[in-house]
Design a protein around this motif. Structure first.
Motif, PDB file in Angstrom:
ATOM      1  N   UNK A 266       0.841  -1.183   0.000  1.00  0.00           N
ATOM      2  CA  UNK A 266       0.000   0.000   0.000  1.00  0.00           C
ATOM      3  C   UNK A 266       0.883   1.241   0.000  1.00  0.00           C
ATOM      4  N   UNK A 267       0.445   2.255  -0.751  1.00  0.00           N
ATOM      5  CA  UNK A 267       1.146   3.531  -0.789  1.00  0.00           C
ATOM      6  C   UNK A 267       0.156   4.621  -0.410  1.00  0.00           C
TER       7      UNK A 267
ATOM      8  N   UNK B 167      -4.753   8.931   1.742  1.00  0.00           N
ATOM      9  CA  UNK B 167      -5.330   7.627   2.094  1.00  0.00           C
ATOM     10  C   UNK B 167      -4.431   6.532   1.547  1.00  0.00           C
ATOM     11  N   UNK B 168      -4.457   5.361   2.167  1.00  0.00           N
ATOM     12  CA  UNK B 168      -3.702   4.236   1.645  1.00  0.00           C
ATOM     13  C   UNK B 168      -4.419   3.647   0.437  1.00  0.00           C
ATOM     14  N   UNK B 169      -3.653   3.354  -0.618  1.00  0.00           N
ATOM     15  CA  UNK B 169      -4.229   2.798  -1.837  1.00  0.00           C
ATOM     16  C   UNK B 169      -3.220   1.858  -2.466  1.00  0.00           C
TER      17      UNK B 169
ATOM     18  N   UNK C 215      -2.975   2.420  -9.172  1.00  0.00           N
ATOM     19  CA  UNK C 215      -4.422   2.268  -9.228  1.00  0.00           C
ATOM     20  C   UNK C 215      -5.039   3.601  -8.828  1.00  0.00           C
ATOM     21  N   UNK C 216      -6.193   3.936  -9.411  1.00  0.00           N
ATOM     22  CA  UNK C 216      -6.896   5.166  -9.079  1.00  0.00           C
ATOM     23  C   UNK C 216      -7.322   5.122  -7.615  1.00  0.00           C
ATOM     24  N   UNK C 217      -7.168   6.230  -6.917  1.00  0.00           N
ATOM     25  CA  UNK C 217      -7.565   6.318  -5.514  1.00  0.00           C
ATOM     26  C   UNK C 217      -9.084   6.231  -5.428  1.00  0.00           C
ATOM     27  N   UNK C 218      -9.588   5.364  -4.542  1.00  0.00           N
ATOM     28  CA  UNK C 218     -11.028   5.172  -4.425  1.00  0.00           C
ATOM     29  C   UNK C 218     -11.708   6.311  -3.682  1.00  0.00           C
ATOM     30  N   UNK C 219     -10.942   7.055  -2.905  1.00  0.00           N
ATOM     31  CA  UNK C 219     -11.551   8.125  -2.112  1.00  0.00           C
ATOM     32  C   UNK C 219     -11.659   9.432  -2.900  1.00  0.00           C
ATOM     33  N   UNK C 220     -10.572   9.824  -3.601  1.00  0.00           N
ATOM     34  CA  UNK C 220     -10.599  11.114  -4.283  1.00  0.00           C
ATOM     35  C   UNK C 220     -10.686  10.998  -5.803  1.00  0.00           C
ATOM     36  N   UNK C 221     -10.405   9.830  -6.365  1.00  0.00           N
ATOM     37  CA  UNK C 221     -10.539   9.632  -7.809  1.00  0.00           C
ATOM     38  C   UNK C 221      -9.363  10.139  -8.616  1.00  0.00           C
TER      39      UNK C 221
ATOM     40  N   UNK D  89      -3.911  13.658 -11.798  1.00  0.00           N
ATOM     41  CA  UNK D  89      -5.051  14.067 -12.620  1.00  0.00           C
ATOM     42  C   UNK D  89      -6.314  13.385 -12.108  1.00  0.00           C
ATOM     43  N   UNK D  90      -7.447  14.111 -12.188  1.00  0.00           N
ATOM     44  CA  UNK D  90      -8.712  13.533 -11.767  1.00  0.00           C
ATOM     45  C   UNK D  90      -9.221  12.602 -12.866  1.00  0.00           C
ATOM     46  N   UNK D  91      -9.323  11.344 -12.536  1.00  0.00           N
ATOM     47  CA  UNK D  91      -9.754  10.343 -13.506  1.00  0.00           C
ATOM     48  C   UNK D  91     -11.232  10.036 -13.327  1.00  0.00           C
TER      49      UNK D  91
END
Length: 62
Positions: A28-29, A36-38, A42-48, A53-55
């Motif tokens: 996890x990074x 947040x840990x992600x 992979x796209x962050x599930x909390x902020x996207x 860049x916003x995906x």
């Protein structure tokens, strides 16, 4: 040629094979945007966000 004298039982066979399988914790990074840990790459599930860049737009959840 060497030949087994007795049949190897299923319990002995399976217990010998079970030592090779061990679950590892995922790497996890920290997300640079929301911290947040992600999972990496992979796209962050909390902020996207991904790579700055916003995906995925997360405005729907709010």
């Amino acid at each position: 040629m060497a030949v087994p004298k007795r049949k190897t039982s299923k319990a002995r066979r399976d217990s010998r094979r079970a030592n090779n399988f061990k679950l590892e914790t995922p790497n996890l990074v920290e997300c640079p945007k929301c911290h947040e840990l992600k999972l990496p790459h992979v796209v962050c599930k909390k902020c996207g966000y991904y790579d700055g860049e916003e995906v995925i737009s997360m405005e729907k959840d709010a």
